[in-house]
Each structure stands twice: as C-alpha cells, then as structure tokens.
Design an enzyme around this catalytic site. Structure first.
Site, PDB file in Angstrom:
ATOM      1  N   GLY A  91     -17.865  -5.191  -1.685  1.00  0.00           N
ATOM      2  CA  GLY A  91     -17.285  -5.126  -3.013  1.00  0.00           C
ATOM      3  C   GLY A  91     -18.124  -4.385  -4.031  1.00  0.00           C
ATOM      4  O   GLY A  91     -18.024  -4.639  -5.229  1.00  0.00           O
ATOM      5  N   HIS A 149       0.827  -1.206   0.000  1.00  0.00           N
ATOM      6  CA  HIS A 149       0.000   0.000   0.000  1.00  0.00           C
ATOM      7  C   HIS A 149       0.861   1.256   0.000  1.00  0.00           C
ATOM      8  O   HIS A 149       0.329   2.371  -0.026  1.00  0.00           O
ATOM      9  CB  HIS A 149      -0.917   0.031   1.221  1.00  0.00           C
ATOM     10  CG  HIS A 149      -2.009  -0.995   1.190  1.00  0.00           C
ATOM     11  ND1 HIS A 149      -2.740  -1.265   0.057  1.00  0.00           N
ATOM     12  CD2 HIS A 149      -2.503  -1.809   2.168  1.00  0.00           C
ATOM     13  CE1 HIS A 149      -3.637  -2.206   0.334  1.00  0.00           C
ATOM     14  NE2 HIS A 149      -3.507  -2.548   1.592  1.00  0.00           N
TER      15      HIS A 149
END
Length: 333
Positions: free
Chosen positions: A294, A145
C-alpha cells in the site's frame, strides 16, 4: 471482439500458467480481457445500475479495496460493527469476478476440495457475482475494473461513481505481485517481462492509459468523483471529507478520527473482513494475504535504470496531450 492472435497467446500462456483459455480484445480501444468475457459480455454491458447505487471503478491495483471500505463506512453512518463482522466482498461485491476466474481454475478448486461445502459455496458465489450484485437490496455498493464504456448504464443511471487512479509504475509493481499470487494467473516471468506486457496493453483490463483518461474526461460530472491513490496516502482525512461531501454525508471531527484510524494501512492489512485472509481464500491465492504494501513510489525496488527510462518515455508520450498529472510523486525519478 476478437480473440488474441494465436502466436501471441501461445507465448503469453507460457508465462501466465493459470490463464489456460487465453484472451480477447474488445472495441476500438482493444480492451484486453480474459476469454471468458466472450460468453458473459452481454451480462456486464447490459447490467442495470440504479440511481441509489454507489460504484467504485478502477484499473486493478489502484487502491480499490481501501477505497471500498472508506466509501461503505461513509455511506452507512460509520457502521463499524457491521464492517468488522461482514466481509467487504459481501458488502461491496466485484461485478466481474466470475470473468476473472476461469472455468479450469474453478474445476481445479472443486477437485482439490471435494465434499467441502464452504469451498463449494465460495466457487458458486464467484460464478454468480454479477447476479449477487444485481439482487442486492438497495442501496447497492458495486465494484468494477471495467472501463466505463463497457458498463455504460452506470453513467446513464445517475448513481454515484468514485474512480481511483494510481500512477502506472506502482500499479504495474502491485499487479505483477498479484499475478504471481493468484492461482488463476500464476505468472511465472520476471518483472521486466510483466512490464512489457503491461506497457503493451496485454494485461487484463488494459489499456491502462485509456482506462484512466476515459474517467478523467468525466471528472466534472456531478455524480462522478475522481480520486488519486496518492491523495489518500498523503492526506487520508482530507480525502475522507471529500468523499463524504460527494456522498452527501457529514461527520464530526471525532468520527473522522475514528474512521481514519480504522483505515490506517496496518489496520486494514490485519482486518480479515477486508484483507481476505480467511482460510478459504487460500484456494484462490498462493499466499494468505490480498493487500500487500500500500505504498506510493514503491516501484523503485523493481525498476532497473534501463527499464525506468523506457517507462518514463512511455508515460511522457501518454501524458503530453492531456492535463492529467499524478499528485505528490516524482513520476520520472
């Protein structure tokens, strides 16, 4: 590198109960990271990428796990047997996981699970994820990340890099739920409080806009593929073919159909090799699931009209000097 000022830290620790140690800001962009980065920064900054590596780089909660599974399968001749038997975290480790889980949390886990060899091994692996990534046999698959400027050797190495961006409203909603679920964060505040931290670059791996824009500028690099999460939710087959081409792979229509079926959200959410639903993950998460909904544009459920207006102004300000735009969504609705 600077420690976050004492007053802000004190206020934030009242909401982020699991953090304990505080945060640091790094470089001109003031990347906001857990304080543990202070001890480990050289490990990550000097991490040696290899030309045959494949990396996924994202801001947190941008569809990382879903894309990891896609990349790994396309790169490994659609080896569903291994994908269905070996956890994704082992096939595609998270470089800075040890930084994300502070030492106090690790000690608490061990204290609560004494004489449990499986849990001891889990904590040990968390503490050494960068070493696990370093020592993986080629070809390696690695997740981070970090913004690309904090892992500069990735670009220099000539390896394959896939970056995934997701619209900031959905990122914030997903990140909020994640902070409430992960014991190392244990966020106790409201979504509005969390959004204020997010917008003001006070959540880990922020600032969001600098993270995405840094990658956007690199999108024409031949070893770099920039994807939008919204592309995947809209047309996963087309994205799969785009990623395959980038990786130098080609498959039949029947193979792509099998891949897309495997990657349907309902399948991924119920796949224990991907969704971290194995029992030992409950020592890290309050719930037994890592993947949540999602969906794109699910942010409507948490944004009040006032907060949405505030967010729209912030988004517009950050997009006005760039050609970056998010496809398939009404970002200002």
């Amino acid at each position: 590198m600077k420690c976050l000022d004492e007053e802000t830290t004190k206020i934030m620790l009242k909401s982020f109960k699991g953090e304990k140690l505080g945060w640091v800001t790094v470089g001109e962009n003031k990347w906001f990271l857990p304080k543990k980065y202070e001890k480990q920064c050289s490990i990550y900054y000097n991490f040696k990428a290899k030309p045959d590596d494949t990396w996924i780089v994202t801001f947190p909660r941008s569809g990382t796990t879903w894309t990891q599974e896609l990349i790994w399968l396309l790169s490994n001749d659609l080896n569903f047997k291994t994908a269905n038997s070996v956890p994704l975290v082992a096939r595609f480790p998270f470089l800075e996981l040890s930084m994300a889980i502070n030492d106090n949390t690790s000690r608490s886990i061990l204290d609560e699970n004494q004489d449990n060899a499986e849990i001891e091994s889990l904590v040990s692996n968390i503490e050494l994820t960068y070493e696990i990534a370093r020592s993986m046999p080629a070809p390696r698959f690695i997740k981070t990340h970090f913004p690309l400027s904090l892992v500069p050797d990735i670009l220099r190495s000539g390896c394959k890099i896939v970056y995934v961006a997701r619209n900031p409203k959905d990122v914030a909603v997903s990140y909020y739920h994640f902070h409430k679920t992960v014991k190392a964060y244990d966020f106790q505040g409201s979504f509005e409080q969390f959004w204020n931290y997010f917008q003001n670059d006070l959540t880990s791996w922020s600032p969001y806009w600098e993270h995405v824009k840094e990658a956007w500028k690199l999108r024409h690099n031949p070893n770099f593929l920039f994807l939008f999460y919204e592309e995947m939710t809209q047309d996963l087959l087309s994205v799969s073919k785009k990623v395959a081409k980038f990786l130098g792979k080609s498959y039949s229509d029947e193979q792509y159909e099998k891949l897309v079926n495997h990657l349907q959200f309902s399948s991924i959410k119920n796949n224990e090799m991907v969704n971290l639903t194995r029992a030992n993950t409950k020592v890290i998460f309050k719930s037994d699931t890592f993947i949540r909904q999602g969906k794109s544009e699910a942010w409507h459920s948490l944004f009040t009209p006032e907060l949405n207006e505030k967010a729209n102004i912030w988004i517009e300000e950050n997009l006005k000097d760039t050609d970056l735009s998010f496809p398939f969504i009404k970002l200002y609705s």
